[in-house]
Scaffold this motif. Structure first.
Motif, PDB file in Angstrom:
ATOM      1  N   GLY A  44       0.623  -1.201  -0.023  1.00 58.78           N
ATOM      2  CA  GLY A  44      -0.181   0.057   0.053  1.00 58.78           C
ATOM      3  C   GLY A  44       0.953   1.457  -0.102  1.00 58.78           C
ATOM      4  O   GLY A  44       2.118   1.194   0.240  1.00 58.78           O
ATOM      5  N   THR A  45       0.261   2.598  -0.095  1.00 59.65           N
ATOM      6  CA  THR A  45       0.704   3.732  -0.179  1.00 59.65           C
ATOM      7  C   THR A  45       1.086   4.316   1.189  1.00 59.65           C
ATOM      8  O   THR A  45       1.838   5.437   1.413  1.00 59.65           O
ATOM      9  CB  THR A  45       0.124   4.551  -1.273  1.00 59.65           C
ATOM     10  OG1 THR A  45      -1.042   4.866  -0.877  1.00 59.65           O
ATOM     11  CG2 THR A  45       0.187   4.053  -2.518  1.00 59.65           C
ATOM     12  N   THR A  46       0.175   3.967   2.052  1.00 59.73           N
ATOM     13  CA  THR A  46       0.422   4.596   3.412  1.00 59.73           C
ATOM     14  C   THR A  46       0.694   3.467   4.527  1.00 59.73           C
ATOM     15  O   THR A  46       0.046   2.418   4.585  1.00 59.73           O
ATOM     16  CB  THR A  46      -1.132   5.045   3.793  1.00 59.73           C
ATOM     17  OG1 THR A  46      -1.493   6.093   2.587  1.00 59.73           O
ATOM     18  CG2 THR A  46      -1.223   5.956   5.275  1.00 59.73           C
ATOM     19  N   SER A  47       1.458   3.898   5.556  1.00 60.64           N
ATOM     20  CA  SER A  47       1.800   3.041   6.447  1.00 60.64           C
ATOM     21  C   SER A  47       1.663   3.730   7.712  1.00 60.64           C
ATOM     22  O   SER A  47       2.162   4.963   8.165  1.00 60.64           O
ATOM     23  CB  SER A  47       3.436   2.838   6.362  1.00 60.64           C
ATOM     24  OG  SER A  47       3.871   2.021   5.121  1.00 60.64           O
ATOM     25  N   TYR A  48       0.888   3.078   8.787  1.00 56.42           N
ATOM     26  CA  TYR A  48       0.595   3.978   9.980  1.00 56.42           C
ATOM     27  C   TYR A  48       0.147   2.515  11.083  1.00 56.42           C
ATOM     28  O   TYR A  48      -0.288   1.574  10.542  1.00 56.42           O
ATOM     29  CB  TYR A  48      -0.595   4.748   9.912  1.00 56.42           C
ATOM     30  CG  TYR A  48      -1.832   4.305   9.650  1.00 56.42           C
ATOM     31  CD1 TYR A  48      -2.742   3.841  10.345  1.00 56.42           C
ATOM     32  CD2 TYR A  48      -2.343   4.143   8.084  1.00 56.42           C
ATOM     33  CE1 TYR A  48      -3.949   3.362  10.049  1.00 56.42           C
ATOM     34  CE2 TYR A  48      -3.503   3.499   7.654  1.00 56.42           C
ATOM     35  CZ  TYR A  48      -4.465   3.303   8.574  1.00 56.42           C
ATOM     36  OH  TYR A  48      -5.664   2.702   8.290  1.00 56.42           O
ATOM     37  N   ILE A  49       0.188   3.016  12.264  1.00 52.59           N
ATOM     38  CA  ILE A  49      -0.517   2.206  13.182  1.00 52.59           C
ATOM     39  C   ILE A  49      -1.420   3.109  14.038  1.00 52.59           C
ATOM     40  O   ILE A  49      -1.491   4.319  14.272  1.00 52.59           O
ATOM     41  CB  ILE A  49       0.512   1.643  14.493  1.00 52.59           C
ATOM     42  CG1 ILE A  49       1.172   2.947  15.264  1.00 52.59           C
ATOM     43  CG2 ILE A  49       1.375   0.644  13.526  1.00 52.59           C
ATOM     44  CD1 ILE A  49       1.891   2.284  16.260  1.00 52.59           C
ATOM     45  N   LYS A  50      -2.658   2.495  14.303  1.00 52.24           N
ATOM     46  CA  LYS A  50      -3.482   3.251  15.050  1.00 52.24           C
ATOM     47  C   LYS A  50      -4.465   2.692  16.133  1.00 52.24           C
ATOM     48  O   LYS A  50      -5.615   2.388  16.247  1.00 52.24           O
ATOM     49  CB  LYS A  50      -4.738   3.814  13.836  1.00 52.24           C
ATOM     50  CG  LYS A  50      -5.648   4.633  14.229  1.00 52.24           C
ATOM     51  CD  LYS A  50      -6.756   5.168  13.221  1.00 52.24           C
ATOM     52  CE  LYS A  50      -7.315   6.436  13.295  1.00 52.24           C
ATOM     53  NZ  LYS A  50      -8.363   6.609  11.983  1.00 52.24           N
ATOM     54  N   PRO A  51      -3.712   2.525  17.139  1.00 50.50           N
ATOM     55  CA  PRO A  51      -4.271   1.772  18.360  1.00 50.50           C
ATOM     56  C   PRO A  51      -5.409   2.768  19.153  1.00 50.50           C
ATOM     57  O   PRO A  51      -5.498   4.023  19.278  1.00 50.50           O
ATOM     58  CB  PRO A  51      -3.191   1.703  19.668  1.00 50.50           C
ATOM     59  CG  PRO A  51      -2.158   2.511  19.027  1.00 50.50           C
ATOM     60  CD  PRO A  51      -2.138   2.937  17.491  1.00 50.50           C
ATOM     61  N   GLU A  52      -6.410   1.984  19.409  1.00 50.19           N
ATOM     62  CA  GLU A  52      -7.476   2.637  20.070  1.00 50.19           C
ATOM     63  C   GLU A  52      -8.112   1.721  21.254  1.00 50.19           C
ATOM     64  O   GLU A  52      -8.153   0.361  21.213  1.00 50.19           O
ATOM     65  CB  GLU A  52      -8.836   3.118  19.281  1.00 50.19           C
ATOM     66  CG  GLU A  52      -8.194   4.124  18.110  1.00 50.19           C
ATOM     67  CD  GLU A  52      -9.720   4.358  17.226  1.00 50.19           C
ATOM     68  OE1 GLU A  52     -10.724   4.168  17.680  1.00 50.19           O
ATOM     69  OE2 GLU A  52      -9.230   5.026  16.267  1.00 50.19           O
ATOM     70  N   ALA A  53      -8.610   2.394  22.290  1.00 51.66           N
ATOM     71  CA  ALA A  53      -9.096   1.451  23.448  1.00 51.66           C
ATOM     72  C   ALA A  53     -10.455   1.964  23.892  1.00 51.66           C
ATOM     73  O   ALA A  53     -10.637   3.513  23.883  1.00 51.66           O
ATOM     74  CB  ALA A  53      -8.075   1.457  24.513  1.00 51.66           C
ATOM     75  N   GLU A  54     -11.435   1.239  24.235  1.00 50.42           N
ATOM     76  CA  GLU A  54     -12.664   2.040  24.813  1.00 50.42           C
ATOM     77  C   GLU A  54     -13.149   0.999  25.921  1.00 50.42           C
ATOM     78  O   GLU A  54     -12.959  -0.171  25.935  1.00 50.42           O
ATOM     79  CB  GLU A  54     -13.747   1.833  23.721  1.00 50.42           C
ATOM     80  CG  GLU A  54     -15.149   2.378  24.184  1.00 50.42           C
ATOM     81  CD  GLU A  54     -15.960   2.272  23.147  1.00 50.42           C
ATOM     82  OE1 GLU A  54     -16.771   3.043  22.596  1.00 50.42           O
ATOM     83  OE2 GLU A  54     -16.354   0.930  22.719  1.00 50.42           O
ATOM     84  N   ALA A  55     -13.667   1.872  27.182  1.00 42.79           N
ATOM     85  CA  ALA A  55     -14.087   0.956  28.162  1.00 42.79           C
ATOM     86  C   ALA A  55     -15.357   1.588  28.631  1.00 42.79           C
ATOM     87  O   ALA A  55     -15.608   2.790  28.744  1.00 42.79           O
ATOM     88  CB  ALA A  55     -13.101   1.143  29.430  1.00 42.79           C
TER      89      ALA A  55
END
Length: 206
Positions: A44-55
């Motif tokens: 792909g053309t875009t490299s990222y990490i995107k961690p999210e948490a919900e409680a």
């Protein structure tokens, strides 16, 4: 094409859910953790990490009342050959599922003319105190707070934008989904946001 982004992404996630009812909850908890990873070895053309948490937690009080709270946060970071985040990956808050009294995508870093430019991290807090009136009708008091922050900003809880108010929810049996009437006071807000708002929505905030 510099305006074209191609993503190859995997999203490992964990969900623990003991909530008793998805539309009129009274007790239980829902914990969610996700870690989207795009690009790198995946292509792909875009490299990222995107961690999210919900409680999310629901606490019964009396036979007809209960308290619900939600904590939600996340961040996004580019890596590899991606040095700047595409606009569509940035965080913009607001709307009836985050901060009820302000418009969707209106909370967060802004540029010239109050144009939203989005952040790379966010926090949201919601609290609801429920009163089950009769049948499918539930009313509630709520308080929402949240903000998105730019790369050069630290998370500062004093910068949260808030909305408080009253909401009536009616679960329509034929559709099995809540219809919502919301009246909100926006105490800590940006100058371009309304002091009060009346909204209609479908579903639940969390």
């Amino acid at each position: 094409d510099p305006g074209r982004h191609v993503e190859s992404r995997i999203t490992p996630s964990f969900v623990h859910n003991t909530v008793d009812n998805p539309f009129t909850p009274r007790q239980g908890r829902r914990l969610t953790l996700s870690l989207p990873v795009a690009g790198g070895l995946l292509g792909g053309t875009t490299s990222y990490i995107k961690p999210e948490a919900e409680a999310i937690f629901y606490f019964p009080h009396t036979r007809r009342t209960a308290l619900g709270v939600r904590l939600n946060g996340g961040f996004v970071r580019p890596y590899g050959e991606t040095s700047a985040l595409p606009y569509y990956l940035r965080y913009f808050l607001g709307g009836e599922y985050q901060i009820r009294g302000v418009d969707i995508r209106s909370v967060g870093p802004t540029g010239q003319g109050n144009r939203a430019i989005g952040g790379d991290k966010f926090v949201v807090f919601n609290a609801e105190y429920y009163f089950d009136l009769f049948g499918p009708v539930r009313t509630l008091l709520f308080h929402d707070a949240g903000q998105a922050f730019a790369e050069n900003e630290r998370i500062d809880l004093k910068e949260l934008r808030t909305s408080s108010g009253v909401e009536v929810r009616v679960v329509v049996p034929m559709l099995n989904v809540p219809f919502r009437l919301i009246y909100a006071w926006n105490v800590y807000r940006d100058a371009f946001q309304p002091a009060r708002a009346f909204k209609f929505a479908v579903g639940t905030t969390f």
